[in-house]
Design a protein around this motif. Structure first.
Motif: not given
Ligand SMILES: *[C@@H]1O[C@H](CO)[C@@H](O)[C@H](O)[C@H]1NC(C)=O
Ligand SMILES: *[C@@H]1O[C@H](CO)[C@@H](O)[C@H](O)[C@H]1NC(C)=O
Ligand SMILES: *[C@@H]1O[C@H](CO)[C@@H](O)[C@H](O)[C@H]1NC(C)=O
Ligand SMILES: *[C@@H]1O[C@H](CO)[C@@H](O)[C@H](O)[C@H]1NC(C)=O
Ligand SMILES: *[C@@H]1O[C@H](CO)[C@@H](O)[C@H](O)[C@H]1NC(C)=O
Length: 554
Positions: A111-116, A147-149, A154-156
């Motif tokens: 899981s990706y922490w920003r979402v979960h 890390s959302n692939h 672009p956050y980091s």
């Molecule tokens: C995760 O990556 C996807 C595909 O690039 C993007 O649409 C999505 O906004 C990203 N998630 C976050 C929380 O930024």
């Protein structure tokens, strides 16, 4: 003496009062913000994969690591630093966000922490938002969904992260076996000229990092460059000449190669991943306890140490380039690893546990003018040191901190060292808070040396605690005990490690609610550092049920 701003930021010479007075150090923590970047220090963060402190600077007599030892000689080295969970993605997400796994909700890879969990800031993101150019080379975030692939782009990061092209061959059949054929082996010393692309991932990462340093030399903004090395992670794929540093006849077994008698089965993990390599498969090793034949144990240890020396050479090339570019006087260097790796201790060959061999990590910080005097014109602090040169003199050990500290403290510490505002302590719970710290700013350890007698150190070693945890799917070893997926977690082992002991309780855990039940105790472990440093004689006694210290839950 109570300066309005941290003097550290505005001058490359630090007044002694900032170094040694508690008062001004507090001032350092609370001032600096983006407008004052003119003299800001750069940051080079080196993250190694699966590196336990088997290094000369940590007292290892066998391992050749002259370049890391040289870095240590100019640094403050934390003798007892611990990861919060001994597996890549959870550990990296934890220390890069400055939150514990119970807050990132990441105990697996999925899981990706920003979402979960919560939209938590990361260390590089924080530096980026404070005017730094932030760059990632190699394995910094764990790749994939955690890390959302995108390595949290672009956050980091200011630019898309770099990954070495030859990484894709790591798990393929590129290891020459005794039959002359190519295999996907665990032990994989290679002739670099013969492998696909004629190079290895960590060599490429070093070259890219040096290219970025050259570019940043003329930049008007400070930089934060994170370099993530792959070795000594398995497979042990390294230039074969490094094997010569470790003749097999000189390789001993782990001092405690058997599964300890009093070890609760839930604490054991069956090291499934090395079993998947072709050379290990061919040994028909019994699941879950093994053992591995003695000669193969020696070969694994040999190749791990050879991989460490190969890694050391990469670090040496990188640091000498930093020096050649005259950046050693303006760059903080932090060196660490995501967790350790058991090299046969307790009959195990992996991370995935709460033993010190898997949770303890190297951790050191070089701060120009602070942990070492500024290099004079023409002086080199980090000349390349050849691991093959047996005359490489032993280095001055540098400054040491012996108190247990946690990797989750990396974020506030780097912020503090660079003079950025140190994020405030997190409230509980803190899922809604983007920027706060669960670890500590380790700046106080940078005063003198924190031996117990040190009157300047305000901490009490007996109150200094490192927390780690590890999940399990069942009370006895299963195929997925190493890496259970979130939904399969039934038990969580929570550890406290003090300077005197490690105390672990394995308690019921509900993965839907992320809740541990401390009255549902499955097993416990207790080891005293002085009498049982290797953690082989479990002194936990069932009658201790109900007496779990409040402090066990971070
Ligand atoms: C995760 O990556 C996807 C595909 O690039 C993007 O649409 C999505 O906004 C990203 N998630 C976050 C929380 O930024
Ligand atoms: C998460 O934080 C990032 C940067 O801190 C911000 O750009 C983004 O909009 C936030 N996402 C949500 C869903 O709040
Ligand atoms: C191996 O051990 C022998 C005997 O202790 C020692 O003389 C030799 O230097 C060692 N070799 C290496 C490469 O460490
Ligand atoms: C492993 O098992 C296979 C098949 O059962 C057998 O052919 C082979 O000889 C065994 N190898 C060893 C090292 O015992
Ligand atoms: C670092 O050293 C270089 C070369 O000696 C010098 O030009 C530069 O001003 C120094 N930077 C700092 C921050 O002292």
């Amino acid at each position: 003496f109570s300066p309005p701003f941290c003097p550290f930021i505005h001058s490359s010479i630090i007044p002694p009062s900032c170094l040694f007075s508690g008062v001004s150090i507090i001032a350092c923590e609370i001032t600096k913000t983006a407008p004052f970047l003119a003299d800001a220090l750069n940051v080079l963060l080196i993250i190694v994969d699966d590196l336990r402190p088997s290094l000369g600077c940590y007292g290892d007599k066998l391992v050749r690591s002259p370049n890391i030892d040289q870095l240590a000689s100019h640094s403050i080295l934390f003798q007892n630093a611990f990861a919060q969970q001994a597996v890549c993605a959870p550990s990296r997400v934890s220390f890069l966000t400055g939150r514990r796994p119970d807050t990132t909700h990441l105990y697996d890879f999925n899981s990706y922490w920003r979402v979960h969990a919560g939209n938590f800031s990361t260390v590089p993101q924080y530096f980026k938002e404070n005017g730094y150019v932030t760059m990632s080379v190699g394995k910094v975030f764990h790749p994939g969904i955690s890390s959302n692939h995108s390595d949290d782009s672009p956050y980091s990061w200011s630019f898309p992260p770099y990954h070495p092209s030859s990484e894709k061959y790591e798990n393929t059949k590129t290891c020459r076996g005794q039959d002359g054929e190519l295999h996907a082996n665990l032990l994989c010393p290679v002739d670099v000229a013969d492998v696909p692309e004629g190079t290895l991932p960590d060599k490429q990462s070093t070259e890219e990092a040096i290219r970025l340093l050259e570019k940043m030399k003329t930049s008007s903004s400070p930089f934060f460059l994170a370099v993530g090395y792959h070795k000594p992670h398995i497979p042990f794929r390294y230039p074969k000449e490094f094997q010569k540093l470790y003749p097999l006849e000189n390789i001993t077994l782990a001092p405690d190669p058997k599964v300890p008698d009093g070890l609760p089965p839930v604490a054991y993990n069956p090291w499934m991943d090395i079993r998947q390599r072709e050379d290990v498969q061919a040994l028909n090793i019994s699941v879950p306890y093994g053992p591995i034949p003695v000669d193969f144990q020696q070969k694994i240890r040999q190749s791990y140490f050879a991989s460490v020396s190969y890694l050391d050479a990469q670090v040496g090339l990188l640091l000498s380039a930093l020096d050649d570019l005259h950046l050693a006087n303006s760059t903080i260097i932090a060196f660490t690893s995501d967790h350790g790796w058991a090299l046969g201790e307790h009959g195990e060959w992996a991370k995935y546990s709460n033993f010190d061999v898997t949770t303890r990590v190297p951790l050191m910080f070089y701060v120009p003018g602070r942990t070492a005097s500024l290099p004079q014109a023409g002086e080199k602090l980090f000349p390349y040191r050849d691991p093959f040169d047996s005359n490489s003199a032993l280095m001055d050990p540098g400054r040491r901190a012996v108190y247990p500290v946690e990797l989750v403290s990396l974020f506030p510490t780097l912020a503090g060292l660079a003079g950025l505002q140190v994020p405030p302590r997190c409230p509980i719970p803190s899922f809604h808070v983007k920027l706060c710290r669960e670890g500590q700013n380790l700046l106080k350890h940078f005063q003198l040396s924190d031996v117990e007698e040190d009157p300047h150190f305000s901490g009490n070693p007996r109150e200094s605690i490192a927390y780690s945890q590890y999940p399990r799917p069942a009370d006895s070893p299963q195929w997925n005990s190493d890496k259970p997926n979130l939904k399969d977690i039934k038990i969580m082992g929570y550890s406290i490690r003090t300077i005197d002991y490690r105390y672990t309780v394995w308690v019921g855990f509900n993965p839907d609610e992320f809740l541990a039940n401390f009255s549902d105790i499955h097993a416990g472990e207790l080891y005293f550092v002085d009498s049982d440093p290797l953690q082989d004689h479990n002194l936990y006694n069932g009658s201790q049920h109900g007496e779990i210290p409040q402090s066990l839950r971070p």
